[in-house]
Design an enzyme around this catalytic site. Structure first.
Site, PDB file in Angstrom:
ATOM      1  N   LYS A 152       0.676   4.370   6.743  1.00 34.23           N
ATOM      2  CA  LYS A 152       0.123   5.266   5.718  1.00 34.23           C
ATOM      3  C   LYS A 152       0.796   6.631   5.852  1.00 34.23           C
ATOM      4  CE  LYS A 152      -3.091   2.180   4.670  1.00 34.23           C
ATOM      5  NZ  LYS A 152      -2.979   1.362   3.452  1.00 34.23           N
ATOM      6  N   SER A 170       0.804  -1.221   0.000  1.00 32.54           N
ATOM      7  CA  SER A 170       0.000   0.000   0.000  1.00 32.54           C
ATOM      8  C   SER A 170       0.839   1.274   0.000  1.00 32.54           C
ATOM      9  CB  SER A 170      -0.928   0.018   1.219  1.00 32.54           C
ATOM     10  OG  SER A 170      -0.188   0.088   2.420  1.00 32.54           O
TER      11      SER A 170
END
Length: 295
Positions: A167, A91
């Site tokens: 993230k 990700s």
């Protein structure tokens, strides 16, 4: 005349009747007698072997203490200073790749440092986010798994805890994050972001949104926008897909392994151009207060 009138504890110099006296020397301890080894060369060898055995026994007794001290130091470092994390999903590609080990700074939050836009952070799963991430590595055999868990607990191995995600912070409390402007860019407080870290071939976002980030929360996105189940995929949940700042474990500062991919994770320059919405609104309120109370 005898010794009357002379300073005690001193003696007269033998060179004459001068008025100077030297202190009597302090008694020195007698050297310990050297044991005499009887029995010739064989006895001396036996004594030398006995001395060596005593030294080995003393070192063996100190080894558990040294190991315990090393483990305590590693545990303190892992708990309060720096912890290694294993990256199991893509990700954050190409910034952070699958299999990378990153070092996470856990110290600065203790001194009141706040998460800023552009930081790459590791945080606990707010609930159900991991379902959208890539599959985890195959489980280890019995025995190996327990050893890895013990070494991970004390910080000697990177954490593969399935409750952690990584993230990039796009918006902080008070910000308005929106996608997209006329050129397809994500904007924060009206300022478009230049995002060279986004994975090649990805658009800034295929999902259109506008989120006002509540105080104490963060809007996060992965750099691999087409393969990241981030805040955009949880807009229909409470707090519009933002995460709680208290769930942040720490800021990822370095890719430590493999050496060929070693790099510092610095804040991109585009986030320095974003105006602080909360401060701007506060300044506007202060200006209105300065006005006359009556027209």
């Amino acid at each position: 005349m005898g010794s009357r009138g002379r300073p005690r504890g001193r003696r007269r110099r033998e060179t004459g009747w001068e008025s100077e006296f030297e202190p009597e020397p302090e008694p020195q301890p007698e050297p310990e007698p050297v044991p005499v080894v009887e029995g010739g060369r064989a006895e001396r060898r036996r004594l030398a072997r006995r001395v060596r055995r005593r030294r080995r026994t003393r070192r063996a007794g100190e080894l558990p203490l040294l190991v315990a001290v090393a483990l305590c130091i590693a545990l303190v470092l892992k708990t309060f200073l720096v912890q290694a994390f294993f990256i199991p999903s893509g990700s954050m590609e190409q910034t952070i790749r699958i299999g990378d080990r990153v070092l996470v700074d856990k110290l600065t939050p203790w001194f009141g440092s706040e998460v800023e836009r552009g930081d790459v952070v590791v945080f606990k799963d707010p609930g159900g986010w991991l379902k959208g991430e890539a599959a985890r590595p195959a489980p280890d055999p019995v025995g190996v798994k327990q050893i890895k868990q013990a070494l991970t607990f004390i910080g000697l191995l990177p954490s593969a805890d399935e409750q952690d995600l990584i993230k990039r912070v796009i918006g902080v409390g008070g910000d308005t994050v929106m996608c997209c402007d006329a050129r397809g860019r994500v904007t924060v407080n009206g300022s478009p972001l230049d995002e060279p870290y986004v994975n090649e071939g990805n658009t800034p976002s295929d999902i259109r949104f506008e989120v006002h980030v509540p105080a104490g929360r963060l809007f996060v996105m992965g750099d691999h926008r087409a393969n990241s189940a981030d805040s955009r995929f949880h807009l229909d949940e409470a707090f519009d897909g933002t995460i709680d700042e208290n769930g942040v474990v720490g800021e990822a500062v370095v890719i430590a392994w493999p050496f060929g991919h070693w790099r510092r994770l610095e804040t991109p320059a585009t986030f320095r151009m974003v105006p602080d919405q909360a401060r701007r609104e506060a300044r506007g309120r202060r200006r209105r207060r300065r006005g006359p109370p009556f027209a």
